[in-house]
Design an enzyme around this catalytic site. Structure first.
Site, short mmCIF file in Angstrom:
data_model
loop_
_atom_site.label_atom_id
_atom_site.label_comp_id
_atom_site.label_asym_id
_atom_site.label_seq_id
_atom_site.Cartn_x
_atom_site.Cartn_y
_atom_site.Cartn_z
N GLU A 185 0.92 -1.33 -0.22
CA GLU A 185 -0.18 0.13 0.10
C GLU A 185 0.82 1.51 0.55
O GLU A 185 0.45 1.99 -1.11
CB GLU A 185 -1.17 0.04 1.32
CG GLU A 185 -1.82 0.85 1.59
CD GLU A 185 -2.85 2.14 0.49
OE1 GLU A 185 -2.74 3.30 0.19
OE2 GLU A 185 -3.05 0.37 -0.51
N HIS B 16 2.84 2.03 -3.05
CA HIS B 16 1.71 2.79 -3.89
C HIS B 16 1.10 4.37 -4.24
O HIS B 16 1.38 5.08 -5.37
CB HIS B 16 0.10 2.31 -3.71
CG HIS B 16 -1.55 2.15 -5.04
ND1 HIS B 16 -2.20 3.25 -4.49
CD2 HIS B 16 -1.27 3.03 -6.33
CE1 HIS B 16 -3.18 2.66 -5.26
NE2 HIS B 16 -2.21 3.63 -6.12
N HIS C 92 -12.14 5.60 -8.04
CA HIS C 92 -10.98 5.97 -8.04
C HIS C 92 -9.75 4.69 -8.88
O HIS C 92 -8.94 5.74 -9.79
CB HIS C 92 -9.53 4.32 -6.14
CG HIS C 92 -8.58 5.16 -6.08
ND1 HIS C 92 -8.10 6.78 -6.11
CD2 HIS C 92 -7.85 4.20 -5.80
CE1 HIS C 92 -6.71 6.76 -5.61
NE2 HIS C 92 -6.51 5.12 -5.52
N HIS D 244 -20.44 -7.80 -17.18
CA HIS D 244 -18.91 -7.64 -17.53
C HIS D 244 -18.92 -8.05 -18.67
O HIS D 244 -18.10 -8.16 -19.90
CB HIS D 244 -17.86 -8.49 -16.14
CG HIS D 244 -16.89 -7.31 -16.16
ND1 HIS D 244 -15.86 -7.01 -17.21
CD2 HIS D 244 -16.03 -8.44 -16.41
CE1 HIS D 244 -15.18 -6.47 -17.50
NE2 HIS D 244 -14.55 -7.27 -16.72
N HIS E 31 -4.20 -7.29 -16.72
CA HIS E 31 -6.16 -7.12 -17.75
C HIS E 31 -6.23 -5.82 -17.37
O HIS E 31 -6.83 -5.35 -17.74
CB HIS E 31 -6.91 -8.43 -16.84
CG HIS E 31 -7.89 -8.15 -17.28
ND1 HIS E 31 -7.88 -7.98 -18.61
CD2 HIS E 31 -9.46 -7.94 -17.19
CE1 HIS E 31 -9.73 -7.98 -19.24
NE2 HIS E 31 -10.72 -7.95 -17.74
#
Length: 351
Positions: free
Chosen positions: A78, A81, A140, A251, A311
């Site tokens: 975290e 990032h 986000h 999806h 992806h």
């Protein structure tokens, strides 16, 4: 204006775009490794600018947040990032300030990029403080993709990328298809973000749509309830199986629609029979094929984290390719500006 963009600025723009892609990848890895709450506070980690490491600091952190014991590996994922995201924000502000101060381009797009950076930082904070609320996590994710798209638009504008394409592009039926395709791709990315943030990626394990009598389980009311009230923590999802199945199935259908639409755009570009247009068509086809292959691999191999992260990355590349296609199709050619300027200047000389 764009013609005078300094080479150093263009180099910094390329670095900024690559760093944005890196932050998107790190964000995906953070989400998929269940490290989104690795640090339960923001912007620090258990009140520190780095992850607590010594025994005293760890004990203090666990006392401060008794509901979430420190897991150093997730906390570091975290924080790395956040470090990259913070560095990206500062670099973007440098680019924006340069563009505005030197009057390199009109201020609208740089200011919009700045506003997106600020809002994206707020979404990063809310992701933590609202305990991975799906609508915030999705926003986000989309904020990162939006920022990447806007930076690529600025780069296209500064580099006059449209001058490499002929007038046939802007006068072809491709305009409507390109815009429609962009809308479909954005919608599919939103569906992907909603699938991921609700932990619905592994609900259907068979192709092409889902296993069993999936139609009898569809629950659109709960699947797309963006508020999801009454929960203190959304980690690992709060929706029941029917709602998650519905999200996943939509999806899948979105992927089919996006694939067919983008293929139509590839066909339209190929029909123009010019070098740059065909290169763009080939690029779009390769990115699309890669993304479809990764989507199938996610199902076939039960969501390995490396494939799932890729992806996300290729989704970003597909969006960028669609943004560039729309820029080329909708932007007037530089020759039009030059011809108008020549006419005006000739008229002035005549007087």
């Amino acid at each position: 204006m764009q013609k005078g963009a300094p080479k150093l600025l263009m180099f910094i723009m390329r670095v900024t775009i690559l760093l944005t892609l890196t932050v998107i990848v790190l964000g995906a890895y953070t989400r998929l490794s269940d490290a989104g709450l690795g640090c339960p506070d923001w912007p620090g980690c258990y009140g520190k600018i780095t992850v607590p490491s010594n025994t005293q600091a760890v004990n203090q952190a666990n006392l401060q947040f008794p509901e979430r014991a420190l897991e150093a590996d997730k906390a570091w994922i975290e924080m790395i990032h956040r470090y990259f995201a913070g560095s990206l924000g500062l670099l973007i502000f440098v680019v924006v300030a340069w563009c505005i101060k030197k009057n390199i381009t009109s201020v609208g797009l740089p200011l919009l990029i700045s506003a997106t950076v600020i809002f994206q930082a707020l979404l990063g904070m809310w992701t933590v403080t609202l305990k991975l609320m799906p609508v915030v996590v999705m926003a986000h994710l989309m904020g990162g993709f939006t920022l990447l798209s806007l930076l690529c638009l600025l780069y296209c504008r500064l580099s006059n990328v449209q001058q490499h394409f002929g007038e046939s592009v802007s006068h072809s039926p491709l305009k409507a298809w390109a815009l429609f395709g962009l809308i479909v791709v954005v919608g599919q990315i939103l569906l992907g973000g909603w699938t991921s943030s609700n932990y619905a990626a592994l609900v259907c394990t068979q192709l092409p749509i889902c296993e069993g009598n999936w139609m009898s389980y569809l629950d659109f009311k709960n699947a797309f309830d963006f508020a999801q009230h009454g929960h203190d923590n959304y980690e690992f999802g709060v929706l029941e199986y029917p709602a998650r199945l519905t999200i996943h199935v939509m999806h899948r259908f979105g992927a089919i629609a996006a694939t067919l639409t983008v293929l139509m755009i590839v066909y339209q570009l190929w029909q123009l029979e010019k070098g740059p247009q065909r290169k763009l068509a080939v690029t779009l086809a390769i990115v699309l094929f890669t993304q479809v292959s990764l989507g199938i691999s996610n199902v076939w191999f039960h969501l390995p984290i490396s494939v799932a992260v890729l992806h996300n990355l290729v989704a970003a590349l597909l969006l960028v390719t669609m943004v560039v296609t729309n820029f080329v199709v909708w932007q007037r050619q530089p020759s039009e500006y030059l011809m108008k300027n020549d006419v005006l200047q000739g008229g002035n000389h005549g007087h």
